[in-house]
Design a protein around this motif. Structure first.
Motif, PDB file in Angstrom:
ATOM      1  N   SER A 159     -12.427 -77.142 -94.666  1.00 11.85           N
ATOM      2  CA  SER A 159     -11.585 -76.792 -93.528  1.00 11.85           C
ATOM      3  C   SER A 159     -10.269 -76.212 -94.048  1.00 11.85           C
ATOM      4  CB  SER A 159     -11.309 -78.040 -92.687  1.00 11.85           C
ATOM      5  OG  SER A 159     -10.401 -77.770 -91.649  1.00 11.85           O
ATOM      6  N   ILE A 160      -9.739 -75.233 -93.321  1.00 11.90           N
ATOM      7  CA  ILE A 160      -8.472 -74.599 -93.703  1.00 11.90           C
ATOM      8  C   ILE A 160      -7.532 -74.635 -92.501  1.00 11.90           C
ATOM      9  CG2 ILE A 160      -7.350 -72.457 -94.421  1.00 11.90           C
ATOM     10  CD1 ILE A 160      -9.997 -71.630 -95.702  1.00 11.90           C
ATOM     11  N   TRP A 161      -6.291 -74.999 -92.757  1.00  9.94           N
ATOM     12  CA  TRP A 161      -5.226 -74.885 -91.770  1.00  9.94           C
ATOM     13  C   TRP A 161      -4.219 -73.884 -92.306  1.00  9.94           C
ATOM     14  CZ3 TRP A 161      -3.563 -80.675 -91.000  1.00  9.94           C
ATOM     15  CH2 TRP A 161      -4.540 -81.352 -90.270  1.00  9.94           C
TER      16      TRP A 161
ATOM     17  N   ILE B  33      -6.069 -67.007 -92.200  1.00 12.75           N
ATOM     18  CA  ILE B  33      -7.254 -67.830 -92.497  1.00 12.75           C
ATOM     19  C   ILE B  33      -8.157 -67.117 -93.498  1.00 12.75           C
ATOM     20  CG2 ILE B  33      -9.419 -68.689 -91.523  1.00 12.75           C
ATOM     21  CD1 ILE B  33      -7.348 -70.579 -90.740  1.00 12.75           C
ATOM     22  N   GLN B  34      -8.404 -65.839 -93.262  1.00  8.84           N
ATOM     23  CA  GLN B  34      -9.282 -65.059 -94.146  1.00  8.84           C
ATOM     24  C   GLN B  34      -8.719 -65.002 -95.569  1.00  8.84           C
ATOM     25  OE1 GLN B  34     -12.240 -63.607 -93.243  1.00  8.84           O
ATOM     26  NE2 GLN B  34     -12.554 -63.027 -95.366  1.00  8.84           N
ATOM     27  N   LEU B  35      -7.429 -64.685 -95.687  1.00 11.11           N
ATOM     28  CA  LEU B  35      -6.818 -64.621 -97.008  1.00 11.11           C
ATOM     29  C   LEU B  35      -6.789 -65.990 -97.684  1.00 11.11           C
ATOM     30  CD1 LEU B  35      -3.847 -62.181 -96.284  1.00 11.11           C
ATOM     31  CD2 LEU B  35      -5.958 -61.682 -97.543  1.00 11.11           C
ATOM     32  N   ALA B  36      -6.519 -67.038 -96.907  1.00 11.51           N
ATOM     33  CA  ALA B  36      -6.503 -68.396 -97.464  1.00 11.51           C
ATOM     34  C   ALA B  36      -7.880 -68.772 -98.001  1.00 11.51           C
ATOM     35  CB  ALA B  36      -6.059 -69.398 -96.405  1.00 11.51           C
ATOM     36  N   ARG B  37      -8.917 -68.406 -97.263  1.00 11.23           N
ATOM     37  CA  ARG B  37     -10.279 -68.681 -97.731  1.00 11.23           C
ATOM     38  C   ARG B  37     -10.547 -67.951 -99.045  1.00 11.23           C
ATOM     39  NH1 ARG B  37     -15.290 -65.817 -95.363  1.00 11.23           N
ATOM     40  NH2 ARG B  37     -14.484 -64.426 -96.937  1.00 11.23           N
ATOM     41  N   ASP B  38     -10.159 -66.686 -99.102  1.00  9.67           N
ATOM     42  CA  ASP B  38     -10.412 -65.884-100.295  1.00  9.67           C
ATOM     43  C   ASP B  38      -9.606 -66.368-101.510  1.00  9.67           C
ATOM     44  OD1 ASP B  38     -12.063 -64.368 -98.711  1.00  9.67           O
ATOM     45  OD2 ASP B  38     -10.659 -62.688 -98.511  1.00  9.67           O
ATOM     46  N   VAL B  39      -8.365 -66.790-101.272  1.00  6.93           N
ATOM     47  CA  VAL B  39      -7.490 -67.158-102.383  1.00  6.93           C
ATOM     48  C   VAL B  39      -7.670 -68.615-102.813  1.00  6.93           C
ATOM     49  CG1 VAL B  39      -5.069 -67.444-103.068  1.00  6.93           C
ATOM     50  CG2 VAL B  39      -5.783 -65.415-101.795  1.00  6.93           C
ATOM     51  N   TYR B  40      -7.778 -69.535-101.849  1.00  9.09           N
ATOM     52  CA  TYR B  40      -7.716 -70.963-102.164  1.00  9.09           C
ATOM     53  C   TYR B  40      -9.060 -71.684-102.145  1.00  9.09           C
ATOM     54  CZ  TYR B  40      -2.727 -70.249-101.843  1.00  9.09           C
ATOM     55  OH  TYR B  40      -1.448 -69.797-102.050  1.00  9.09           O
ATOM     56  N   THR B  41     -10.137 -71.038-101.725  1.00 12.97           N
ATOM     57  CA  THR B  41     -11.449 -71.711-101.721  1.00 12.97           C
ATOM     58  C   THR B  41     -12.502 -70.812-102.349  1.00 12.97           C
ATOM     59  OG1 THR B  41     -12.036 -70.944 -99.505  1.00 12.97           O
ATOM     60  CG2 THR B  41     -10.875 -73.040 -99.658  1.00 12.97           C
TER      61      THR B  41
ATOM     62  N   ARG C 193      -8.832 -78.770 -96.784  1.00 10.20           N
ATOM     63  CA  ARG C 193      -9.515 -80.068 -96.872  1.00 10.20           C
ATOM     64  C   ARG C 193     -10.718 -79.883 -97.777  1.00 10.20           C
ATOM     65  NH1 ARG C 193     -12.436 -83.388 -92.007  1.00 10.20           N
ATOM     66  NH2 ARG C 193     -13.228 -85.049 -93.324  1.00 10.20           N
ATOM     67  N   SER C 194     -10.782 -80.670 -98.845  1.00 10.27           N
ATOM     68  CA  SER C 194     -11.911 -80.553 -99.767  1.00 10.27           C
ATOM     69  C   SER C 194     -13.151 -81.165 -99.134  1.00 10.27           C
ATOM     70  CB  SER C 194     -11.593 -81.256-101.092  1.00 10.27           C
ATOM     71  OG  SER C 194     -11.484 -82.642-100.885  1.00 10.27           O
ATOM     72  N   LYS C 195     -14.293 -80.839 -99.662  1.00  3.88           N
ATOM     73  CA  LYS C 195     -15.551 -81.347 -99.100  1.00  3.88           C
ATOM     74  C   LYS C 195     -15.609 -82.866 -99.130  1.00  3.88           C
ATOM     75  CE  LYS C 195     -18.338 -77.287 -99.801  1.00  3.88           C
ATOM     76  NZ  LYS C 195     -19.499 -76.674-100.422  1.00  3.88           N
ATOM     77  N   ALA C 196     -15.079 -83.465-100.174  1.00  2.00           N
ATOM     78  CA  ALA C 196     -15.109 -84.918-100.284  1.00  2.00           C
ATOM     79  C   ALA C 196     -13.833 -85.562 -99.761  1.00  2.00           C
ATOM     80  CB  ALA C 196     -15.322 -85.314-101.747  1.00  2.00           C
ATOM     81  N   GLY C 197     -12.875 -84.764 -99.349  1.00  2.00           N
ATOM     82  CA  GLY C 197     -11.573 -85.303 -98.959  1.00  2.00           C
ATOM     83  C   GLY C 197     -11.504 -85.774 -97.523  1.00  2.00           C
ATOM     84  N   LEU C 198     -10.484 -86.574 -97.250  1.00  2.00           N
ATOM     85  CA  LEU C 198     -10.261 -87.093 -95.912  1.00  2.00           C
ATOM     86  C   LEU C 198      -9.065 -86.433 -95.241  1.00  2.00           C
ATOM     87  CD1 LEU C 198     -10.786 -90.869 -96.680  1.00  2.00           C
ATOM     88  CD2 LEU C 198     -12.387 -89.308 -95.581  1.00  2.00           C
ATOM     89  N   ASP C 199      -8.292 -85.670 -95.998  1.00  2.00           N
ATOM     90  CA  ASP C 199      -7.105 -85.046 -95.422  1.00  2.00           C
ATOM     91  C   ASP C 199      -6.914 -83.648 -95.998  1.00  2.00           C
ATOM     92  OD1 ASP C 199      -6.530 -85.859 -97.993  1.00  2.00           O
ATOM     93  OD2 ASP C 199      -4.622 -86.792 -97.505  1.00  2.00           O
ATOM     94  N   HIS C 200      -6.089 -82.897 -95.330  1.00  2.00           N
ATOM     95  CA  HIS C 200      -5.758 -81.553 -95.799  1.00  2.00           C
ATOM     96  C   HIS C 200      -4.618 -81.644 -96.798  1.00  2.00           C
ATOM     97  CE1 HIS C 200      -8.057 -80.515 -92.231  1.00  2.00           C
ATOM     98  NE2 HIS C 200      -8.115 -79.277 -92.660  1.00  2.00           N
ATOM     99  N   LYS C 201      -4.675 -80.863 -97.856  1.00  2.00           N
ATOM    100  CA  LYS C 201      -3.634 -80.827 -98.883  1.00  2.00           C
ATOM    101  C   LYS C 201      -3.009 -79.440 -98.901  1.00  2.00           C
ATOM    102  CE  LYS C 201      -5.129 -84.611-101.370  1.00  2.00           C
ATOM    103  NZ  LYS C 201      -4.567 -85.812-100.928  1.00  2.00           N
ATOM    104  N   HIS C 202      -1.700 -79.409 -99.093  1.00  6.73           N
ATOM    105  CA  HIS C 202      -1.005 -78.128 -99.175  1.00  6.73           C
ATOM    106  C   HIS C 202      -1.394 -77.438-100.472  1.00  6.73           C
ATOM    107  CE1 HIS C 202       2.509 -75.458 -99.950  1.00  6.73           C
ATOM    108  NE2 HIS C 202       2.245 -75.156 -98.686  1.00  6.73           N
ATOM    109  N   CYS C 203      -1.868 -76.209-100.364  1.00  4.10           N
ATOM    110  CA  CYS C 203      -2.330 -75.456-101.539  1.00  4.10           C
ATOM    111  C   CYS C 203      -1.347 -74.380-101.964  1.00  4.10           C
ATOM    112  CB  CYS C 203      -3.663 -74.777-101.238  1.00  4.10           C
ATOM    113  SG  CYS C 203      -4.969 -75.936-100.968  1.00  4.10           S
TER     114      CYS C 203
END
Length: 112
Positions: free
Chosen positions: A68-70, A53-61, A31-41
């Motif tokens: 937020s990350i799911w 979660i840790q790897l997703a944070r490192d790779v996608y943000t 979920r981007s800071k300005a976004g309202l929903d989560h997008k598949h990355c």
């Protein structure tokens, strides 16, 4: 028409065993800071949810663009059958009130 699997995790069979040395595949939604929903990355392999979660944070943000990350194991996703889309989506065409095309939204409602 197939029905979605509504069993709980306790009654759901265990996912198939991974080959030795191979971690399960996880789907990542951000979920981007300005976004309202989560997008598949994208997808990644991880040993457990915390690592995913840790790897997703490192790779996608990397540039701190997420709020937020799911993560979801790919083998736990249940989807409708694309071949049966008529049963799911065609009944909506006769409900014009669900399509807001006959009135104008005020400018103050910018995200709809």
């Amino acid at each position: 028409m197939t029905t979605p699997d509504t069993t709980t995790d306790a009654s759901r069979p265990a996912p198939p065993a991974q080959p030795p040395g191979e971690w399960p595949l996880w789907e990542v939604f951000v979920r981007s800071k300005a976004g309202l929903d989560h997008k598949h990355c994208g997808s990644l392999h991880a040993a457990d949810p915390a690592m995913a979660i840790q790897l997703a944070r490192d790779v996608y943000t990397r540039r701190q663009e997420g709020s937020s990350i799911w993560v979801v194991r790919s083998d736990r996703i249940v989807a409708s059958d694309p071949g049966e889309k008529d049963a799911y989506f065609d009944p909506m065409e006769d409900k014009v009130y669900r399509h807001p095309t006959f009135y104008d939204l005020p400018e103050s409602v910018g995200h709809m």
